[in-house]
Scaffold this motif. Sequence first.
Motif, PDB file in Angstrom:
ATOM      1  N   GLN A   1       5.507  -0.098   1.449  1.00 41.05           N
ATOM      2  CA  GLN A   1       5.246  -0.884   0.245  1.00 41.05           C
ATOM      3  C   GLN A   1       3.960  -0.520  -0.481  1.00 41.05           C
ATOM      4  O   GLN A   1       3.794  -0.844  -1.657  1.00 41.05           O
TER       5      GLN A   1
ATOM      6  N   GLU B   1      -2.246 -11.647   9.137  1.00 39.66           N
ATOM      7  CA  GLU B   1      -2.191 -12.372   7.884  1.00 39.66           C
ATOM      8  C   GLU B   1      -2.837 -11.503   6.800  1.00 39.66           C
ATOM      9  O   GLU B   1      -3.542 -10.547   7.108  1.00 39.66           O
ATOM     10  N   PRO B   2      -2.645 -11.823   5.514  1.00 42.98           N
ATOM     11  CA  PRO B   2      -3.340 -11.087   4.462  1.00 42.98           C
ATOM     12  C   PRO B   2      -4.846 -11.315   4.512  1.00 42.98           C
ATOM     13  O   PRO B   2      -5.323 -12.359   4.974  1.00 42.98           O
TER      14      PRO B   2
ATOM     15  N   LYS C   1       7.376  -4.057  -8.075  1.00 47.63           N
ATOM     16  CA  LYS C   1       6.539  -5.072  -7.427  1.00 47.63           C
ATOM     17  C   LYS C   1       5.112  -4.567  -7.240  1.00 47.63           C
ATOM     18  O   LYS C   1       4.138  -5.287  -7.482  1.00 47.63           O
TER      19      LYS C   1
ATOM     20  N   ARG D   1      -3.320  -6.021  -4.808  1.00 46.41           N
ATOM     21  CA  ARG D   1      -2.092  -6.681  -4.360  1.00 46.41           C
ATOM     22  C   ARG D   1      -1.682  -6.203  -2.962  1.00 46.41           C
ATOM     23  O   ARG D   1      -1.292  -6.999  -2.114  1.00 46.41           O
ATOM     24  N   GLY D   2      -1.769  -4.910  -2.722  1.00 44.22           N
ATOM     25  CA  GLY D   2      -1.289  -4.368  -1.458  1.00 44.22           C
ATOM     26  C   GLY D   2      -2.243  -4.528  -0.296  1.00 44.22           C
ATOM     27  O   GLY D   2      -1.821  -4.847   0.819  1.00 44.22           O
TER      28      GLY D   2
ATOM     29  N   GLN E   1      -4.166  -8.956  -1.080  1.00 44.46           N
ATOM     30  CA  GLN E   1      -3.293 -10.109  -1.265  1.00 44.46           C
ATOM     31  C   GLN E   1      -2.105 -10.091  -0.321  1.00 44.46           C
ATOM     32  O   GLN E   1      -1.593 -11.137   0.065  1.00 44.46           O
ATOM     33  N   ASN E   2      -1.660  -8.895   0.065  1.00 42.13           N
ATOM     34  CA  ASN E   2      -0.566  -8.739   1.005  1.00 42.13           C
ATOM     35  C   ASN E   2      -0.986  -7.805   2.132  1.00 42.13           C
ATOM     36  O   ASN E   2      -2.002  -7.116   2.047  1.00 42.13           O
ATOM     37  N   ASN E   3      -0.199  -7.746   3.152  1.00 44.21           N
ATOM     38  CA  ASN E   3      -0.465  -6.853   4.280  1.00 44.21           C
ATOM     39  C   ASN E   3       0.539  -5.695   4.233  1.00 44.21           C
ATOM     40  O   ASN E   3       1.375  -5.532   5.111  1.00 44.21           O
ATOM     41  N   TRP E   4       0.468  -4.908   3.172  1.00 40.02           N
ATOM     42  CA  TRP E   4       1.405  -3.805   2.997  1.00 40.02           C
ATOM     43  C   TRP E   4       0.937  -2.573   3.760  1.00 40.02           C
ATOM     44  O   TRP E   4      -0.263  -2.361   3.958  1.00 40.02           O
TER      45      TRP E   4
ATOM     46  N   THR F   1      -3.156  -2.523   9.397  1.00 33.63           N
ATOM     47  CA  THR F   1      -1.939  -2.956   8.707  1.00 33.63           C
ATOM     48  C   THR F   1      -0.850  -3.391   9.687  1.00 33.63           C
ATOM     49  O   THR F   1       0.335  -3.352   9.367  1.00 33.63           O
TER      50      THR F   1
END
Length: 663
Positions: free
Chosen positions: A598, A489-490, A52, A566-567, A570-573, A484
Amino acid sequence: MEYTYLVLMKKNTIKAYKMKRLNILAINVLFLLVGFFGTAFGQNTSNYDYVKAFDPAFYQKNGTEYRSASGEPGPKYWQNKASYRISARLNDDTREITATVKMDYTNNSPNKLDFLWMQLEQNMFKDNSIGNAIIPLTNSRYGAKGEEFDGGYKIKSVKVAGVDVKYLITDARMQVYLPEVLNPNGGRLQMTIEYSYIVPQYGSDRTGILDARNGKIFAIAQWYPRVAVYDDVMGWNTVPYTGPGEFYLEYGDIDVDITVPSNHFVVLGGELLNPEEVLSPAQQERWKEAKTSDQTVIIRTAQEAAQAFANKDGKYVTWKYRLENTRDVAWATSSSFIIDGARINLQGGKTALAMSAYPQESSGGNAWERSTEYVKASIENYSKRWFNYPYPVAVNVASNVGGMEYPAIVFCNARSRGQALWDVTDHEFGHIWFPMIVGSNERLHAWMDEGFNMFLNDLSTQDFNNGEYYEGPQDANNLALSLTNPILEPVMTAPSGMNERNIGVLAYYKPAFGLKLLREVILGPERFDLALKTYINNWAYKHPTPDDFFHTIENVSGDNLAWFWRGWFQNNWRLDQAVTRVINNGSGAIITIDNLEQLPMPVIVEVTTRSGKTDRLTLPVEIWERNKSWTFQFDADEEIIKVQLDPDKVLPDFNPGNNRWTK
């Protein structure tokens, strides 16, 4: 824009960090008991999914003739143009502005247009607006605080080519139906709108009125109907103005005539066209002196401001300004203004004029008397590092606005002083580069101007006056607890979709720290700086999207950064690297590290041997491309007694307690 929740975030971060330390101490005690006779930690469960994280299918569309896959504008890139001529009059007793705006609009798109959408941001202050309806009961910076007034535009007429046309107002938007189709590829029209509105006392921390000793200060913005952007991404961009999301505007030239009481002094982000009509002979001479001086020169004195306030005569005078190739214009006026200025030295031998406008009570004690010094230093720094400042003036206005940016003029809190005044001045003028020069869509992508700007601010503050206000590098492990936090939210969420308390982290701090990671850890300053300068040059006075930025950084740096976009965006990794096993052997040690959360990142390893000697190794992020755990040989000629990950705390590892192994 300055964000009031940033200080709160810092305090909450400290509190959260103290709580986390207690958990880390408990974990370390457990490790000590379990591993007392061995050299390995207990096993950890990893949440990491390398398939991923490194999925190559990050981009959802290919390059087009409008936007290249390299991140550049495509060979057929287009954008429409809007130029304005505005004549306005201020009644400082009733707070009413009456005005006429004439817009020359050019349709450079390949599509015919049957109507235009106009933004009416002042309509947010109507009682029945969407913006007012969604303001929470808790303390919010949006809306018109603490007053009830007759807000919003009163549209008196809308004409196209001199003919009245039909229009429909919906909240803070107006759809204007054209009497005939506006042709593509260069079709032009002229629209004239007559209107008026009452200036809010406090308008969402972007416009307002400050009561000062020698007369009210009017900070005027979002003050004329403006055409919405029509682009190749969304067509008409009609997301309504509700407060959190800022602005997305077309470029053009703007001419303004502002009629105010004769004792006022008007500042606007543009060239003053009639100084001989509005300045005294002495002020004209001081103005000329300031343009050639590296030291601050007083143009309008405190005594002159006090005399002006005392001598209100009921007469009016008109100030004329022009600003070219701009997406907006704002201004301020008051009888109380002290005005000073100094020369800004730009690249290629060019110059501009730094100015400050403030009341007498804002001067003294390391306060606004240093404002012009700050403006000059900030703009010279950004011009040297990134892209030359494009405007003839740069004006800092003391007001009741905490901090807000417009082309060539910003509004900052009149009570700021010392480091607080430097920080807000430097931040607001950093916005000249994002989004005034690089015209991203603030309404949807706040991080593309606020976060980028905060990144610039950190470098500028390091440079200013030998680091006068620089507080040193931050502990990224500590920051990670806030940046983080799972409740966030992202970053790529639109600001209207963020919890208001999270906007400070998501639009400002987290994207800024992401660029810092790219520059200092992932790419290095040389590759990153070239990539960012390329992005600025390619998209100056144009409308980039997030993909255009991502593509540019990758193509110029040569790295595939999909895992990072992405991390982090786009995401909250989260990131959690851990030392899980160390086995000494005759030639050093075999070291095992795990990626437990992640987000992948490069690994910085510091090793200490029995004699106290230390050595470092950096492992590339690619070790996580198909692994959750990585084992490697570290060569040494004596026994290893300590292994430390991220020794300088530059990575956003929220759980640093498992970053260390000791013999």
